[in-house]
Design an enzyme around this catalytic site. Structure first.
Site, PDB file in Angstrom:
ATOM      1  N   GLY A  19       6.739 -12.524   7.091  1.00  0.00           N
ATOM      2  CA  GLY A  19       5.996 -13.417   6.270  1.00  0.00           C
ATOM      3  C   GLY A  19       6.782 -14.755   6.303  1.00  0.00           C
ATOM      4  O   GLY A  19       5.948 -15.811   6.468  1.00  0.00           O
ATOM      5  N   TYR A 150       4.338   6.293   4.254  1.00  0.00           N
ATOM      6  CA  TYR A 150       4.134   4.830   4.678  1.00  0.00           C
ATOM      7  C   TYR A 150       2.943   4.737   5.711  1.00  0.00           C
ATOM      8  O   TYR A 150       2.238   4.049   5.487  1.00  0.00           O
ATOM      9  CB  TYR A 150       5.500   4.519   5.230  1.00  0.00           C
ATOM     10  CG  TYR A 150       5.548   3.020   6.049  1.00  0.00           C
ATOM     11  CD1 TYR A 150       5.245   1.962   5.307  1.00  0.00           C
ATOM     12  CD2 TYR A 150       5.724   3.094   7.335  1.00  0.00           C
ATOM     13  CE1 TYR A 150       5.216   0.712   5.796  1.00  0.00           C
ATOM     14  CE2 TYR A 150       5.842   1.727   7.954  1.00  0.00           C
ATOM     15  CZ  TYR A 150       5.572   0.525   7.410  1.00  0.00           C
ATOM     16  OH  TYR A 150       5.612  -0.655   7.789  1.00  0.00           O
TER      17      TYR A 150
END
Ligand code: NAD
Length: 249
Positions: A19, A150
């Site tokens: 990010g 996950y």
């Protein structure tokens, strides 16, 4: 040339790893960037380093009210959104025999509920012909021990992206997912595993990748730039693997 000149981009999980690298690249390409994360200290640290037109917003994506706050802050600062990059995620491993309700809830709240609620809030404020990007993962196509919940969460978000692609088609909004393979980011240090286990796991992953190495956050960021820009104007509904070929063999 500025590929994102005056575009408004919101990035979750933007104070670290993929990010953060994407925030830097989007700023370089002329975007106005909303950098969101869940730790004020980390946001303050990255804000000192960055140049360009950006704001930081403290928001825990797993909380409905924080997603409302994130979109409100964005529209107050910059108006409508052109690029929504739902990237925040966690990957704590646990063998299936030891999965607890708390483990499941934590992963699904952050990796699945978070992006879905953020999209719901953002949709009325996304410009026609805008772009929504997810960070999924190649784990939903592989079978790495201990990553059951996950992997399921990343498979869930990929499925959600397909439906969204159809639901927003009349507005010209493109929806795509980026599926990283092993990327050298701080996520491995947050798995709650001893350092030597992380290092062995890293070596194991790298050995399986046809290119023989981990990828970098910058390599994923370049993909996030491509998919958000006009260069990808006819690319819609896909999941693009950035994994050195790991998921292809
Ligand atoms: P990272 O740990 O460096 O970054 C994750 C970011 O998400 C951080 O900024 C963190 O603060 C944020 N975050 C976590 N929980 C949050 C919450 N509740 N609210 C808001 N923000 C939150 O790791 P990264 O590798 O850059 O991870 C980014 C994305 O890439 C994740 O979705 C991850 O699942 C995915 N991914 C990473 C890899 C890899 O090998 N690094 C591989 C496949 C997919």
């Amino acid at each position: 040339m500025s590929k994102l000149k005056n575009k408004v981009a919101v990035i979750t999980g933007a104070n670290s790893g993929i990010g953060l690298a994407t925030a830097k690249l989007y700023l370089k390409e002329g975007a106005k960037v909303v950098i969101s994360g869940r730790r004020q200290e980390a946001l303050d640290e990255v804000a000192e380093d960055l140049t360009g037109d950006f704001i930081t917003v403290l928001a825990d994506v797993s909380k409905a009210e924080d997603n409302v706050h994130l979109i409100n802050k964005t529209t107050n600062a910059y108006g409508n959104i052109d690029i929504l990059f739902l990237n925040a995620g966690i990957a704590p491993p646990t063998p299936t025999t030891e999965i607890s309700e708390a483990h499941y809830d934590e992963i699904f709240n952050i990796n699945v509920k978070g992006p879905i609620l953020a999209i719901k809030e953002a949709l009325p404020h996304i410009n026609d012909n805008g772009t929504i990007l997810f960070t999924s993962s190649i784990v939903s196509k592989k079978g790495f021990d201990g990553l059951g919940v996950y992997s399921a969460s990343k498979g869930a978000i990929r499925s959600f992206a397909r439906v969204l692609t159809s639901e927003v088609k009349s507005r010209g909004i493109r929806v795509n997912a980026i599926a990283p393979g092993p990327i050298d980011t701080p996520i491995y240090g947050k798995m709650g595993l001893p350092q030597e286990v992380v290092e062995d796991m890293g070596k194991g992953f790298a050995a399986q990748v046809p290119l023989g190495r981990f990828g970098t956050s910058e390599e994923v960021a370049k993909t996030a730039l491509f998919l958000a820009s006009d260069d990808a104007s006819y690319i819609n509904g896909i999941e693009l693997e950035v994994d050195g070929g790991l998921s292809q063999i």
